[in-house]
Design an enzyme around this catalytic site. Structure first.
Site, PDB file in Angstrom:
ATOM      1  N   GLN A   1       1.371  25.353 -26.393  1.00 39.83           N
ATOM      2  CA  GLN A   1       1.939  26.479 -27.153  1.00 39.83           C
ATOM      3  C   GLN A   1       1.368  27.812 -26.663  1.00 39.83           C
ATOM      4  O   GLN A   1       1.206  28.753 -27.435  1.00 39.83           O
ATOM      5  CB  GLN A   1       1.681  26.302 -28.646  1.00 39.83           C
ATOM      6  CG  GLN A   1       2.653  25.344 -29.303  1.00 39.83           C
ATOM      7  CD  GLN A   1       4.117  25.708 -29.010  1.00 39.83           C
ATOM      8  OE1 GLN A   1       4.486  26.871 -29.006  1.00 39.83           O
ATOM      9  NE2 GLN A   1       4.935  24.700 -28.775  1.00 39.83           N
ATOM     10  N   SER A   2       1.089  27.906 -25.376  1.00 39.20           N
ATOM     11  CA  SER A   2       0.450  29.101 -24.848  1.00 39.20           C
ATOM     12  C   SER A   2       1.384  30.314 -24.813  1.00 39.20           C
ATOM     13  O   SER A   2       2.454  30.284 -24.196  1.00 39.20           O
ATOM     14  CB  SER A   2      -0.052  28.821 -23.437  1.00 39.20           C
ATOM     15  OG  SER A   2      -0.467  30.018 -22.823  1.00 39.20           O
TER      16      SER A   2
END
Ligand SMILES: *Cc1c(COP(=O)(O)O)cnc(C)c1O
Length: 334
Positions: free
Chosen positions: A73-74
């Site tokens: 989920q960067s």
């Protein structure tokens, strides 16, 4: 101050808005929010400022592919991918853990940007640092010209984005005739806090900075900031040495782990959404706001103060955590 060249991406300055309803709900200090979630490119966030420096360097080195990495989920990978595409470059991202059955949130955006994703199939985040040079070597052997951006974008070059942001904030507060006592932000890989502290010195300006760690133990943050900030200042042509009391990082809001929503963060997200119509994220800004709320409730930040909360973005992460709303309610009702 002369800085290395930038590849323009961000729409600056980002707004600095007062949050009077949030302040009233907390019975707390005068609050402003610096809207760096609205950096205006690739769904925004703090990473966009540093990417201007990385992309300029990559293009100067005639790179044709960016190699970077972080979690599934960067925000960093998503923003980097959008920047790479705009600059006409390919993008390979090393991601910890394994590929989820369905791409949500930032990972969905990565898919839309056609990022080549390499999953490590391990929760070990540090493993990414070992993979990046290997992936770059492999690309190089295949005749490509890779440019590595470190995990999370945290390096002296990336931190220059926040050296500049300090000048932007100083000009904005001067225009508003505003004096503030404290800047509060979420601290992850520490490039942002390091950039801010370097920027205060470079611009010869003063305010206290409170980082709420969302990822690493405080000692590791202090070490990283002490390393990145002087190197960033040096890139801006300034020799600095930080005093230990300048670097303030508070722990206690990570919960079960990095990227895992907590009841306190959920309470903060709900409160800011309800009062100001502004959305925070569960990984960074929600936990940082939970930290600010706790400081206010504990009386460590008084009613008489003026505080600027740096909204570093991350909203796409909200859409990857639908389970969040089932967390128990926390703390006193406000
Ligand atoms: C990366 C990130 C941070 C933390 O920035 P660092 O420079 O890594 O400390 C904070 N908020 C959001 C939304 C981020 O994506």
């Amino acid at each position: 101050m002369t800085l290395p060249p930038r590849y323009p991406l961000a729409l600056l300055p980002t707004p600095l808005v007062e949050a009077p309803r949030l302040s009233r709900a907390l019975g707390g200090p005068r609050l402003f929010i610096k809207r760096d979630d609205l950096t205006g490119f690739g769904l925004g966030g703090n990473k966009v400022r540093g990417l201007e420096f990385y992309l300029a360097e990559a293009l100067a080195q005639q790179a044709d592919v960016i190699v970077t990495g972080a979690g599934p989920q960067s925000n960093h990978v998503r923003a980097t991918a959008a920047a790479a595409r705009v600059a006409g470059l390919d993008i390979v991202a090393v991601i910890h853990d394994s590929r989820p059955p369905q791409a949500q949130g930032n990972l969905l955006l990565d898919e839309l940007l056609e990022v080549e994703l390499r999953f490590t199939d391990s929760p070990d985040r540090a493993m990414i640092d070992e993979w990046l040079p290997h992936v770059a070597a492999e690309l190089h052997a295949a005749g490509r010209r890779p440019y590595i951006i470190p995990r999370g974008g945290a390096s002296p070059l990336g931190a220059l984005g926040y050296v500049e942001a300090v000048g932007e904030l100083r000009d904005q507060t001067a225009t508003l005739g505003l004096y503030f006592d404290r800047l509060v932000l979420a601290t992850g890989a520490c490039g942002t806090q390091a950039g801010l502290l370097a920027g205060l010195r470079v611009h010869d300006w003063h305010t206290s900075v409170l980082g709420i760690t969302v990822s690493r133990p405080v000692a590791e943050c202090l070490e990283r900031i002490a390393r990145i900030a002087p190197a960033a200042a040096r890139l801006a042509g300034c020799e600095i040495e930080l005093f230990s009391d300048e670097v303030v990082v508070r722990d206690g809001f990570i919960g079960p782990g990095y990227g895992i929503p907590t009841p306190e963060a959920l309470e903060a997200i709900r409160l800011v959404a309800r009062t100001e119509g502004i959305f925070l994220d569960p990984t960074y800004t929600g936990k940082a706001m939970a930290g600010l709320i706790a400081e206010i409730r504990a009386g460590r930040i008084s009613k008489g103060e003026t505080v600027v909360f740096l909204h570093t973005g991350g909203e796409p992460g909200l859409f990857a955590h639908p389970e969040m709303t089932h967390l128990p309610r926390s703390g006193p009702k406000s």
